[in-house]
Design a protein around this motif. Structure first.
Motif, PDB file in Angstrom:
ATOM      1  N   LEU A   1       2.985  12.672  -3.756  1.00 51.32           N
ATOM      2  CA  LEU A   1       3.512  11.323  -3.966  1.00 51.32           C
ATOM      3  C   LEU A   1       2.789  10.607  -5.107  1.00 51.32           C
ATOM      4  O   LEU A   1       3.407   9.893  -5.901  1.00 51.32           O
ATOM      5  N   LEU A   2       1.489  10.806  -5.223  1.00 52.77           N
ATOM      6  CA  LEU A   2       0.754  10.056  -6.250  1.00 52.77           C
ATOM      7  C   LEU A   2       0.978  10.644  -7.638  1.00 52.77           C
ATOM      8  O   LEU A   2       1.191   9.917  -8.613  1.00 52.77           O
TER       9      LEU A   2
ATOM     10  N   PRO B   1      10.570  -0.017  -2.961  1.00 53.40           N
ATOM     11  CA  PRO B   1       9.843  -1.200  -3.457  1.00 53.40           C
ATOM     12  C   PRO B   1       8.794  -0.868  -4.515  1.00 53.40           C
ATOM     13  O   PRO B   1       8.550  -1.655  -5.430  1.00 53.40           O
ATOM     14  N   PHE B   2       8.208   0.342  -4.427  1.00 53.66           N
ATOM     15  CA  PHE B   2       7.198   0.713  -5.425  1.00 53.66           C
ATOM     16  C   PHE B   2       7.863   1.097  -6.743  1.00 53.66           C
ATOM     17  O   PHE B   2       7.323   0.820  -7.829  1.00 53.66           O
ATOM     18  N   SER B   3       9.051   1.684  -6.671  1.00 54.03           N
ATOM     19  CA  SER B   3       9.813   1.921  -7.911  1.00 54.03           C
ATOM     20  C   SER B   3      10.097   0.586  -8.592  1.00 54.03           C
ATOM     21  O   SER B   3       9.963   0.447  -9.804  1.00 54.03           O
ATOM     22  N   ALA B   4      10.431  -0.414  -7.782  1.00 54.69           N
ATOM     23  CA  ALA B   4      10.753  -1.743  -8.329  1.00 54.69           C
ATOM     24  C   ALA B   4       9.503  -2.375  -8.948  1.00 54.69           C
ATOM     25  O   ALA B   4       9.561  -2.997 -10.007  1.00 54.69           O
TER      26      ALA B   4
ATOM     27  N   MET C   1      -2.056   0.591  -5.123  1.00 49.88           N
ATOM     28  CA  MET C   1      -3.071   0.972  -4.153  1.00 49.88           C
ATOM     29  C   MET C   1      -2.473   1.873  -3.084  1.00 49.88           C
ATOM     30  O   MET C   1      -1.540   1.448  -2.380  1.00 49.88           O
ATOM     31  N   PRO C   2      -2.959   3.118  -2.947  1.00 49.96           N
ATOM     32  CA  PRO C   2      -2.472   3.960  -1.861  1.00 49.96           C
ATOM     33  C   PRO C   2      -2.926   3.409  -0.513  1.00 49.96           C
ATOM     34  O   PRO C   2      -3.959   2.749  -0.424  1.00 49.96           O
TER      35      PRO C   2
ATOM     36  N   HIS D   1       0.874  -1.166   0.000  1.00 55.82           N
ATOM     37  CA  HIS D   1       0.000   0.000   0.000  1.00 55.82           C
ATOM     38  C   HIS D   1       0.916   1.223   0.000  1.00 55.82           C
ATOM     39  O   HIS D   1       1.672   1.410   0.954  1.00 55.82           O
ATOM     40  N   LEU D   2       0.788   2.020  -1.013  1.00 55.40           N
ATOM     41  CA  LEU D   2       1.721   3.147  -1.153  1.00 55.40           C
ATOM     42  C   LEU D   2       1.351   4.215  -0.130  1.00 55.40           C
ATOM     43  O   LEU D   2       0.251   4.760  -0.207  1.00 55.40           O
ATOM     44  N   CYS D   3       2.185   4.716   0.854  1.00 56.62           N
ATOM     45  CA  CYS D   3       3.386   4.046   1.254  1.00 56.62           C
ATOM     46  C   CYS D   3       3.594   4.272   2.744  1.00 56.62           C
ATOM     47  O   CYS D   3       2.866   5.075   3.359  1.00 56.62           O
ATOM     48  N   ALA D   4       4.579   3.607   3.288  1.00 55.36           N
ATOM     49  CA  ALA D   4       4.974   3.762   4.700  1.00 55.36           C
ATOM     50  C   ALA D   4       3.901   3.306   5.677  1.00 55.36           C
ATOM     51  O   ALA D   4       3.907   3.676   6.849  1.00 55.36           O
TER      52      ALA D   4
END
Ligand code: GLC
Length: 711
Positions: free
Chosen positions: A239-240, A209-212, A222-223, A179-182
């Motif tokens: 961020l989005l 990890p989301f870049s990957a 998914m935020p 879930h983006l992110c933290a």
């Protein structure tokens, strides 16, 4: 693209918003009650997607309504949480991370995609790639553990596995990186709580990890539910839009979490559904998951000029393009049409056993009672997890069935047919009743070996399952102490969704294994390890804490001005507890013994664009073949910002026969030494770096070299 433009041009506003509306079916419940799908809504074109419905016939029935009875015949997008298997349930993600095996991670995702697609599913809300460092947080069970490098490797592998080589194939499903992110940094480990992390921590830990996942081609993201510094991720344009779409170049679909758009009102950033809908759409969230806020709020938002038709249509295009990439227009019934092949079921069960074996971590082996002797004639299997089935499915097992699970007791009996194996529950997983302890103790009195099956229920981890007490629930400790008091050889199997703070148990039991929740092949896999049919190779993807007071705990800490130094009062430490973990990241014992030697890092001076060759010798000193996992860490000794004492840059696994010697090598590019500079941009700075290779993140086991980066 032609079809998409034609549809957008033909759609009414209600039909456009319908494509942005995914609604829960009446299947499993994965959140508070939201709106429910109606055939009338599908027919009217005001529902573009469904989730929590599966089954070839069930999906065909609703798909037929959309395709044949709605005005424009746009197919539905069917989603489901296929997190660690669909019908064949694999180990929970935290357990599978222990394998440190990219190939395995991809293979289990591929198998899950095949099964889910056969049930009509076109999108999974997985992989969950939230770095997690606080075991109070229940969703640590779904996570890849504490390290962003591991999370990035897992993100890419799972995305490849779910989506396959062709997203339109009948056995492929769209991945949703979440879930983006933290989300794992919730305050005090409390579910859904606010997150306050620095921009640096976002860029170093939670975003990679989301870049990957984007680099691996994830179709959706998914935020997270949470707010970061007061800005809910569901409406976080920085961020989005800024980072994800513009910086990273993600052009796929953003799908909100369950009811999250409506919950913007609870966050206190929207007064009503009109404002909530406008904020989410303007942040780039394409699909509103089951809150019905887009349906209710976007028309008025448009009238008030809070959103533009262009932005609504941009989201509609992204959703229609995803449906096109999935082949839904070409053949809406493609997923679920193939005749199920039972051979696949058998091969997937074998894969489940392999994954489960590799997820098991031998935490302690104080007295060499493992592997169990084949001449063992009487075993007592005791504890509330001994015959558990549903628990072994873990916390996200939508289509999984307890009847498919091999329990621990069944696995042991199958593996040791000549041994008498008695069982007693002793106590429940939770609850205060100890009356069964005496019966269990009587049973143990006649046994040569006691296998004590302890831990959590599956519901004690996962979503909405944070815990403040990381001990054994209920009266399990009373049972354990009574059993250990017999002074008989005792192996403890810990089934849990998180590390548990059990120093007292680790000090007294002869051996303890982390068996997590291993899926349908739990019992066979555990028996394979206990009997020595499989030499345990699982390694911890997180630091295992001694006490909940240490949370969050992880190896890539910054040194501080008074680095943690045992015995030094004025150092970063506690008065009442060691600062080190019970077990370090990477910990996991084997029936073999591996010795590292002769580390070489060449050249000693490296320039940007060049690479360092890191090599070492590994020897298996043990009596049987086994698998060793090696971790490559670096430390940037002096930089323009304080750098962690360790950063993970690579993992190698070697299988070595008894007395075998092998060489392990890495080619470490100088660029891997870059970090996020003061201006939050990647920077490569000259200076000295330590290179450490070890079997865990415990410096006591390191081989160390030093290199110079010259620019
Ligand atoms: C849940 C979870 C999310 C899941 C979604 C749909 O609340 O937060 O991970 O994918 O709802 O079930």
């Amino acid at each position: 693209m032609e079809r998409v433009e034609t549809l957008v041009a033909e759609m009414t506003l209600a039909e456009k918003i319908g494509q942005l509306n995914m609604v829960a079916s009446t299947g499993v419940v994965t959140g508070p009650s939201g709106s429910r799908a109606t055939h009338q809504g599908i027919r009217a074109g005001t529902i573009g997607g469904l989730f929590n419905l599966w089954g070839a016939d069930e999906v065909r029935a609703v798909q037929r309504i959309a395709v044949e009875e709605s005005r424009l015949g746009v197919p539905l997008l069917l989603g489901l949480d296929v997190i660690h298997g669909h019908r064949t349930i694999f180990p929970v993600p935290l357990a599978e991370a222990c394998a440190f095996d990219v190939g395995l991670w991809e293979r289990t995702a591929r198998a899950a995609a095949e099964e889910a697609a056969a049930d009509g599913i076109a999108m999974t809300f997985a992989p969950m790639i939230d770095v997690a460092r606080d075991p109070r947080w229940g969703r640590i069970v779904e996570s890849p553990g504490e390290d962003p490098w591991v999370a990035s490797e897992l993100a890419a592998a799972k995305t490849r596995g779910f989506q396959g080589g062709d997203l339109a194939a009948a056995d492929s499903v769209a991945a949703t990186a979440k879930h983006l992110c933290a989300y794992g940094a919730v305050t005090a480990g409390r579910e859904y709580a606010s997150v306050d992390v620095s921009e640096r921590t976002l860029r170093e830990i939670y975003l990679p990890p989301f870049s990957a996942a984007v680099a691996a081609g994830t179709a959706a993201i998914m935020p997270a539910f949470i707010d970061i510094a007061g800005v809910p991720m569901t409406i976080n344009p920085t961020l989005l839009k800024g980072w994800l779409r513009e910086r990273v170049g993600f052009d796929g679909v953003l799908i909100s979490d369950y009811n999250a758009v409506a919950e913007l009102i609870n966050h206190g950033v929207a007064a009503d559904s009109v404002e909530a809908a406008a904020l989410a759409l303007n942040a780039g969230v394409d699909i509103d998951m089951t809150s019905n806020t887009y349906t209710q709020g976007l028309p008025a938002a448009l009238d008030r000029g809070l959103v533009t038709m262009a932005d609504i249509e941009a989201s509609v295009r992204r959703v229609l393009r995803l449906k096109e990439r999935l082949g839904l227009f070409a053949d809406p019934y493609r997923r679920g049409s193939a005749a199920p092949d039972d051979r696949d079921g058998k091969s997937r069960r074998l894969l489940a056993r392999e994954a489960a074996r590799r997820a098991i971590v031998l935490l302690t082996h104080r007295c060499p009672i493992l592997p169990l002797s084949p001449n063992t004639r009487r075993i007592a299997v005791v504890g509330p997890l001994a015959t558990a089935r549903e628990e072994m499915l873990g916390s996200w097992a939508s289509a999984g069935r307890p009847a498919d699970v091999v329990s621990i007791l069944e696995g042991l009996k199958a593996a040791m047919p000549d041994c008498r194996i008695d069982d007693a529950r002793g106590v429940d997983i939770d609850g205060e009743d100890e009356r069964g302890v005496a019966v269990a103790i009587d049973l143990c009195a006649h046994a040569e070996i006691i296998v004590l099956c302890l831990g959590e229920s599956a519901a004690m981890s996962g979503e909405a399952a944070s815990r403040t007490n990381l001990g054994l629930p209920g009266r399990q400790r009373a049972l354990a102490e009574a059993v250990l008091g017999l002074g008989k050889p005792t192996v403890v199997l810990l089934s849990s969704g998180r590390p548990l703070a059990l120093s007292w148990l680790f000090e007294r039991a002869d051996a303890v294994l982390a068996t997590w929740f291993l899926g349908i092949e739990s019992g066979h896999a555990i028996a394979d390890v206990l009997t020595g049919k499989f030499n345990p190779s699982g390694r911890l993807p997180l630091s295992w804490l001694r006490s909940v007071g240490q949370a969050p705990i992880y190896f890539s800490q910054r040194p501080t001005g008074r680095p943690t130094t045992p015995g030094v009062h004025y150092s970063s430490s506690y008065l009442d507890m060691l600062s080190t973990p019970q077990f370090p990241f990477g910990h996991g014992l084997s029936y073999s013994r591996f010795v590292l030697s002769n580390l070489r890092c060449e050249p000693a001076v490296v320039k940007a664009g060049e690479e360092v060759q890191v090599s070492l010798e590994v020897r298996n000193d043990g009596p049987i073949g086994g698998e060793v996992t090696l971790f490559l860490f670096v430390r940037d000794l002096v930089a323009s910002v304080a750098r962690p004492v360790l950063e993970l840059k690579g993992v190698r696994k070697l299988t070595l026969g008894a007395d075998e010697n092998r060489q392990a090598t890495w080619r470490l590019p100088a660029q891997a030494l870059a970090f996020i500079g003061e201006n939050l941009e990647p920077v490569l700075e000259a200076g000295r770096f330590e290179i450490h290779v070890g079997q865990t993140a415990d410096p006591a086991g390191f081989l160390t070299g030093v290199i110079e980066l010259a620019t």
